[in-house]
Design a protein around this motif. Structure first.
Motif, PDB file in Angstrom:
ATOM      1  N   VAL A   5       0.673  -0.876   0.011  1.00  0.00           N
ATOM      2  CA  VAL A   5      -0.152  -0.221   0.066  1.00  0.00           C
ATOM      3  C   VAL A   5       1.008   0.991   0.064  1.00  0.00           C
ATOM      4  O   VAL A   5       0.663   2.134  -0.900  1.00  0.00           O
ATOM      5  CB  VAL A   5      -1.133   0.283   1.347  1.00  0.00           C
ATOM      6  N   LEU A   6       1.816   1.287   0.695  1.00  0.00           N
ATOM      7  CA  LEU A   6       2.794   2.489   0.874  1.00  0.00           C
ATOM      8  C   LEU A   6       3.385   2.783  -0.007  1.00  0.00           C
ATOM      9  O   LEU A   6       3.596   4.337  -0.098  1.00  0.00           O
ATOM     10  CB  LEU A   6       2.958   2.565   2.947  1.00  0.00           C
ATOM     11  N   GLN A   7       4.131   1.484  -0.805  1.00  0.00           N
ATOM     12  CA  GLN A   7       5.002   2.429  -2.083  1.00  0.00           C
ATOM     13  C   GLN A   7       4.016   2.408  -2.805  1.00  0.00           C
ATOM     14  O   GLN A   7       4.854   3.059  -3.448  1.00  0.00           O
ATOM     15  CB  GLN A   7       5.561   0.646  -2.344  1.00  0.00           C
ATOM     16  N   LYS A   8       3.479   2.516  -2.899  1.00  0.00           N
ATOM     17  CA  LYS A   8       1.979   2.820  -4.165  1.00  0.00           C
ATOM     18  C   LYS A   8       2.141   4.553  -4.294  1.00  0.00           C
ATOM     19  O   LYS A   8       1.925   5.534  -4.565  1.00  0.00           O
ATOM     20  CB  LYS A   8       0.193   2.449  -3.620  1.00  0.00           C
ATOM     21  N   LEU A   9       2.341   4.933  -2.651  1.00  0.00           N
ATOM     22  CA  LEU A   9       2.267   5.991  -2.384  1.00  0.00           C
ATOM     23  C   LEU A   9       3.499   7.323  -2.510  1.00  0.00           C
ATOM     24  O   LEU A   9       3.621   8.082  -1.767  1.00  0.00           O
ATOM     25  CB  LEU A   9       1.910   6.538  -0.922  1.00  0.00           C
ATOM     26  N   THR A  10       4.421   6.231  -2.208  1.00  0.00           N
ATOM     27  CA  THR A  10       6.305   7.099  -2.383  1.00  0.00           C
ATOM     28  C   THR A  10       7.455   6.006  -3.516  1.00  0.00           C
ATOM     29  O   THR A  10       7.362   5.661  -3.374  1.00  0.00           O
ATOM     30  CB  THR A  10       6.792   6.740  -0.413  1.00  0.00           C
ATOM     31  N   ASN A  11       8.175   7.753  -3.425  1.00  0.00           N
ATOM     32  CA  ASN A  11       9.247   6.841  -4.097  1.00  0.00           C
ATOM     33  C   ASN A  11      10.602   7.174  -3.214  1.00  0.00           C
ATOM     34  O   ASN A  11      11.126   6.064  -3.517  1.00  0.00           O
ATOM     35  CB  ASN A  11      10.065   8.559  -4.614  1.00  0.00           C
ATOM     36  N   VAL A  40       4.504  10.004   0.969  1.00  0.00           N
ATOM     37  CA  VAL A  40       3.409   9.893   1.497  1.00  0.00           C
ATOM     38  C   VAL A  40       2.028  10.591   0.155  1.00  0.00           C
ATOM     39  O   VAL A  40       1.375  11.760   0.487  1.00  0.00           O
ATOM     40  CB  VAL A  40       2.277   9.187   2.702  1.00  0.00           C
ATOM     41  N   GLY A  41       1.872  10.186  -0.650  1.00  0.00           N
ATOM     42  CA  GLY A  41       0.575  10.886  -1.704  1.00  0.00           C
ATOM     43  C   GLY A  41       1.405  12.450  -2.394  1.00  0.00           C
ATOM     44  O   GLY A  41       2.165  12.420  -2.407  1.00  0.00           O
ATOM     45  N   LYS A  42       0.512  12.899  -2.052  1.00  0.00           N
ATOM     46  CA  LYS A  42       0.959  14.548  -2.463  1.00  0.00           C
ATOM     47  C   LYS A  42       1.735  15.400  -0.725  1.00  0.00           C
ATOM     48  O   LYS A  42       2.158  16.002  -0.192  1.00  0.00           O
ATOM     49  CB  LYS A  42      -0.512  15.599  -2.653  1.00  0.00           C
ATOM     50  N   ALA A  43       1.448  14.065   0.597  1.00  0.00           N
ATOM     51  CA  ALA A  43       2.006  14.632   1.374  1.00  0.00           C
ATOM     52  C   ALA A  43       3.438  14.189   1.681  1.00  0.00           C
ATOM     53  O   ALA A  43       3.847  12.822   1.335  1.00  0.00           O
ATOM     54  CB  ALA A  43       0.414  14.408   2.699  1.00  0.00           C
ATOM     55  N   ARG A  44       3.402  14.379   2.739  1.00  0.00           N
ATOM     56  CA  ARG A  44       5.120  13.666   3.874  1.00  0.00           C
ATOM     57  C   ARG A  44       4.696  13.136   4.935  1.00  0.00           C
ATOM     58  O   ARG A  44       3.822  13.525   5.458  1.00  0.00           O
ATOM     59  CB  ARG A  44       5.960  14.428   3.456  1.00  0.00           C
ATOM     60  N   ASP A  99      -6.908   9.580   2.760  1.00  0.00           N
ATOM     61  CA  ASP A  99      -7.477   9.358   1.362  1.00  0.00           C
ATOM     62  C   ASP A  99      -7.053   9.029   0.712  1.00  0.00           C
ATOM     63  O   ASP A  99      -6.826   7.562   0.359  1.00  0.00           O
ATOM     64  CB  ASP A  99      -8.235  10.963   0.994  1.00  0.00           C
ATOM     65  N   ALA A 100      -5.218   9.144   1.369  1.00  0.00           N
ATOM     66  CA  ALA A 100      -4.628   7.907  -0.631  1.00  0.00           C
ATOM     67  C   ALA A 100      -3.742   6.863   0.224  1.00  0.00           C
ATOM     68  O   ALA A 100      -4.503   5.930  -0.462  1.00  0.00           O
ATOM     69  CB  ALA A 100      -3.449   9.109  -0.333  1.00  0.00           C
ATOM     70  N   LEU A 101      -4.306   6.553   1.182  1.00  0.00           N
ATOM     71  CA  LEU A 101      -4.115   4.917   2.056  1.00  0.00           C
ATOM     72  C   LEU A 101      -5.172   4.651   1.673  1.00  0.00           C
ATOM     73  O   LEU A 101      -5.084   2.858   1.283  1.00  0.00           O
ATOM     74  CB  LEU A 101      -3.820   5.104   3.666  1.00  0.00           C
ATOM     75  N   MET A 102      -6.391   5.135   1.923  1.00  0.00           N
ATOM     76  CA  MET A 102      -7.856   3.955   1.944  1.00  0.00           C
ATOM     77  C   MET A 102      -7.813   3.686   0.247  1.00  0.00           C
ATOM     78  O   MET A 102      -8.034   2.228   0.386  1.00  0.00           O
ATOM     79  CB  MET A 102      -8.498   4.719   2.208  1.00  0.00           C
ATOM     80  N   GLU A 103      -7.149   5.064  -0.973  1.00  0.00           N
ATOM     81  CA  GLU A 103      -7.594   4.667  -2.071  1.00  0.00           C
ATOM     82  C   GLU A 103      -6.948   3.575  -2.268  1.00  0.00           C
ATOM     83  O   GLU A 103      -7.134   2.745  -2.840  1.00  0.00           O
ATOM     84  CB  GLU A 103      -7.573   6.061  -2.656  1.00  0.00           C
ATOM     85  N   ALA A 104      -5.154   3.492  -2.228  1.00  0.00           N
ATOM     86  CA  ALA A 104      -4.185   2.902  -2.819  1.00  0.00           C
ATOM     87  C   ALA A 104      -4.110   1.303  -1.866  1.00  0.00           C
ATOM     88  O   ALA A 104      -4.064   0.182  -2.350  1.00  0.00           O
ATOM     89  CB  ALA A 104      -2.598   3.640  -1.634  1.00  0.00           C
TER      90      ALA A 104
END
Ligand SMILES: Cc1cc2nc3c(=O)[nH]c(=O)nc-3n(C[C@H](O)[C@H](O)[C@H](O)COP(=O)(O)OP(=O)(O)OC[C@H]3O[C@@H](n4cnc5c(N)ncnc54)[C@H](O)[C@@H]3O)c2cc1C
Length: 838
Positions: free
Chosen positions: A621-627, A645-649, A677-682
């Motif tokens: 999940v988290l890998q989808k949102l972070t480099n 984490v998505g648009k945030a950090r 929201d990013a975590l729930m979506e991812a």
């Protein structure tokens, strides 16, 4: 009057005078007490003088036990009769839940060493012939319990204290309390100033004014409390003439009142619904021996049930109704210990059972002042268990609620409604929409569990008048017209399987938990590392980005606080501890902080939210949102770094309290919903679901993770709590080190164990249950519950050291029934932490 003393105690009620007595007993004779009018002219004079030993709290229970023992000995020491009548106390039970409460309490009592007997209705009738026993399931009796004359007790303490050199100044009003930069206190009275090292306040109903003088919002406000005294009744008079013993104190818990004999009549003390707070900003300056207008309407329902139970009560005329102020706090326990933000200022306030508690409260506070530490765990009464959120209007709501619930069944999963919701994290509404059933800790709303879609309650099957209803207004309906209705219980209840499903999802997929309530503080400055090293028992992680679990010990080697320590920027350490202990933990840090400017403390609890992502699919999940590279090699267990984490950090810390792969995401609070929201979506494709504190607690039991003040306490050495791998006596000096070394040489009194409890079908241990080998009491459970991943009933416990070997068979008493319990390995689920390291 002296102009200088070592300690000035303010307030000549039973609590203040007991504190003075105990300080003098400890050898500090240069102590004085200041009272604005006469001794006992506050709440003490009109107290009914009952000494109820019954208390569900381990701290308060020990305080009451000490008092009752001491009161039996005071006359011999001081020559002052205290009118102590040890007539026993009987508490009646009319429902199964009440009976469960008593059986649970019996475990607390047994482990504290308080004698409790179980009575059948016929035995109640034998002791209390005027009692109608219809509808009774049974009762418990405290044979040592009884009542006392509060004013005489206070005079006995005064005599004892004076004999040891203490002085008491009556008719002396304290108008200001000031502390100089040197730390010296000046207590300013209308008769002159007294400078001193320590100040103790025991000002009863004047607590709000005392708080104003000190600039502290002390979380106590009184509530009106009434009792009725009747004319003599012929049956009681006849009993007296026959020389029969007093029938003792009778408590009809289910109708919320107590009763005892009084001068041939009866005294009835109800705890009514709707009793208002009083003296909200303090009594008037000329208040003494003050009573309020009685409110018979409020008493009526109780009078009715009292007549039903004891018909003689209705036959005797009412002689007098007392309506006086009784000081309360939101949880009903007193405030005993150091004030926050001030050195050498001690509070002994907020006593609602002050006559009962005075002895023990004075004893422990005197130990704390003189020896630097109390000997019993005082977390349950520590002034710092409340934070700034406990403001005036919140207190009014909570204290009225606490008063009305004195006799309600004290379920372990009880969540009271008043004053809520108070502190909400940004994702509160999102959690609520997902079915969150909230609990409250330190003012924060935190999801306890999540009611799944379609969950409701069968209105026909549940008695809507039962008090154990979760606040309907406090969370959303889960479907049209359906309200979540949690049934509180000492047994497995209607949320049990839903908590199980949350555990299952965390174990198999991935779960999301809001832990924003964590207390957070940043420690920085040139001396930060060395200072932390000198106060914490573990080594401070050397490498930036490593995470350490570090305990602050007491000077005696017990455990005071637990911090996750993480150096997030060079020389800047982020410390996380339990949300409930924010003020407690931060106050200790503040008071220990060097004053030379080398260390800077920034409390940042409210600036950072924490979302915990845990479960085998959390990396996906988290890998989808972070480099950031989240692989094990790049981001190992017990390390942390700032990641996108998505648009945030967020500062991602690879730790958690559930024993699965996962990260705590510590983020700027205003970014919480973006991250949520990013975590729930991812996470949707990986089966992400939110989970609550109850699922976390089940999983932490399976990992044998300790909690303050349960497995970790000032009463157990860090070694007894099996913290060996977190304690490094060889690293150099730190608080408690020497005591710990001595403790190791002396040998342990306790050993921390994990137990599997066999044969349980509907009631797991909760903590405080007695543990036996044969008939010998050899320990107490500190926590307990059902481990869903292991499908086992578990308990954490402290037992006699020789009985902690793996495979040792013991017995544990849960709700009055004994079960076999076997010592199993620590961290029975995934003992090698493979899932955490995955
Ligand atoms: C109707 C009723 C029945 C009760 N029954 C029981 C019972 O059965 N059992 C039980 O355990 N408890 C009972 N209580 C509660 C009990 O009375 C209190 O908990 C207890 O008396 C509190 O004692 P204290 O010393 O904290 O406060 P207080 O007795 O109120 O003493 C505080 C003192 O501080 C003094 N003071 C305040 N400010 C200043 C100042 N600025 N300068 C100098 N002096 C100051 C006041 O004058 C006062 O004398 C009852 C209470 C009520 C109202």
């Amino acid at each position: 009057m002296k102009s200088q003393a070592r300690v000035v105690v303010i307030g000549g009620g039973v609590v203040g005078v007991s504190t003075l007595y105990h300080l003098a007993k400890k050898g500090w004779s240069d102590v004085v007490l200041v009272e604005r009018h006469e001794l006992t002219s506050g709440s003490t004079w009109h107290a009914a003088g009952l000494l109820p030993l019954f208390n569900m709290s381990y701290s308060v229970g020990q305080i009451h036990k000490y008092s009752v023992k001491l009161y039996g000995e005071l006359e011999a020491e001081t020559g002052q009769n205290v009118g102590f009548k040890q007539v026993s106390n009987i508490r009646l039970a009319c429902t199964q839940d009440r009976w469960d409460e008593y059986m649970y309490y019996a475990g607390v009592a047994e482990t504290i060493g308080i004698d409790v007997k179980v009575l059948t209705p016929d035995q109640v009738k034998d002791i209390w012939p005027l009692c109608n026993t219809d509808g009774l399931l049974g009762a418990i009796q405290h044979p040592d319990d009884g009542y006392i004359q509060p004013a005489d007790l206070t005079q006995a303490f005064a005599r004892g204290a004076r004999a040891l050199g203490a002085e008491i100044y009556r008719h002396t009003v304290v108008n200001a309390i000031e502390q100089a930069a040197s730390g010296e206190w000046t207590v300013k009275t209308d008769k002159g100033d007294i400078t001193c090292e320590h100040v103790v306040t025991a000002t009863g109903n004047f607590v709000r004014q005392t708080g104003d003088m000190l600039g502290l919002d002390i979380p106590a406000i009184p509530v009106e409390h009434q009792y009725i005294v009747t004319e003599p009744h012929p049956d009681i008079v006849a009993r007296q003439k026959q020389g029969l013993p007093e029938m003792g104190v009778l408590r009809e818990s289910d109708a919320s009142w107590y009763m005892r004999e009084e001068n041939g009549g009866l005294l009835l003390g109800p705890y009514e619904k709707g009793a208002p707070c009083c003296y909200i900003d303090g009594p008037s300056p000329d208040a003494e021996y003050e009573l309020f207008q009685e409110d018979l309407e409020r008493l009526e329902p109780h009078i009715e049930t009292a007549i039903n139970r004891v018909p003689a009560f209705g036959e005797a005329g009412i002689k007098k109704v007392y309506n006086g102020a009784i000081c309360y706090t939101p949880d009903g326990s007193p405030i005993i210990g150091p004030a926050w933000d001030r050195k050498n200022l001690w509070l002994n306030e907020g006593h609602s059972f002050g006559v009962t508690a005075a002895g023990g409260a004075g004893w422990q506070l005197a130990e704390w002042i003189v020896e630097g530490e109390p000997s019993i765990d005082m977390m349950g009464v520590d002034p710092r268990r409340y934070g700034p959120y406990a403001s005036r209007n919140y207190l009014i709501e909570k204290n009225e609620e606490a008063y009305a619930n004195v006799f309600s069944v004290h379920y372990p999963d009880e969540e009271r409604a008043a004053g809520r919701p108070l502190k909400r994290t940004p994702c509160y509404d999102r959690m609520k929409a997902l079915g969150a059933v909230f609990g409250s800790v330190y003012g924060w709303e935190r999801p306890n569990w999540f009611a799944p879609q379609g969950y409701g309650f069968d209105a026909a099957a549940i008695d809507a008048d039962r008090p154990d209803v979760l606040m309907k207004e406090n969370h959303a309906p889960v479907a049209e017209g359906e309200l979540v209705r949690e049934l509180w219980s000492f047994r497995r209840s209607n949320y049990f399987e839903h908590v199980g499903n949350e555990c299952k999802n965390v174990h198999e997929n991935v779960g999301l938990l809001d832990m924003s309530a964590f207390a957070k503080i940043e420690v920085s400055g040139s001396g930060a590392r060395a200072w932390l090293d000198s106060i914490l028992a573990n080594r401070i992680p050397k490498k930036r980005g490593r995470i350490g679990l570090c305990h602050m010990l007491t000077a005696n080697g017990g455990v005071r606080s637990e911090f996750t320590v993480y150096e997030h920027a060079p020389g800047r350490f982020y410390l996380v501890s339990a949300g409930a202990f924010e003020r407690h933990d931060h106050d200790y840090l503040n008071k220990l902080c060097p004053t030379d400017g080398s260390v800077h403390l920034s409390p940042i609890t409210a600036q950072y939210g924490v979302l915990v992502l845990a479960g085998p699919k959390s990396r996906d999940v988290l890998q989808k949102l972070t480099n950031a590279d989240l692989s094990n090699a790049a981001f190992p267990w017990l390390s942390g770094k700032m990641i996108s984490v998505g648009k945030a950090r967020a500062h991602a810390l690879r730790v958690n309290f559930v024993g699965e792969l996962g990260w705590e995401l510590h983020h700027e609070i205003e970014m919480q919903n973006t991250i949520f929201d990013a975590l729930m979506e991812a996470g949707a494709e990986f089966g992400i679901k939110p989970f609550g504190i109850r699922a976390m607690d089940s999983m932490r039991l399976e990992k044998s993770y300790r909690l303050i003040p349960r497995e970790l306490s000032i009463e157990y050495s860090a070694y007894e709590s099996a913290l060996d791998r977190f304690v490094h006596p060889n690293k150099g000096q730190f608080i408690g080190r020497d005591a710990l070394v001595e403790w190791r040489e002396r040998g342990a009194n306790w050993r921390f164990v994990t137990l599997e409890v066999h044969g349980v079908t509907d009631a797991d241990a909760r903590g405080s249950e007695a543990i036996y080998l044969g008939d010998e009491l050899i320990g107490r459970a500190t926590s307990g519950g059902y481990g869903w991943r292991m499908q086992k009933s578990l308990a954490l416990a402290m037992v006699r050291p020789d009985l902690g070997e793996l495979g040792q068979d013991l017995e544990i008493k849960i709700l009055g029934k004994r079960y076999k319990a076997t010592v199993i390995p620590e961290s029975p689920f995934d003992t090698e932490n493979e899932r955490l390291r995955a």
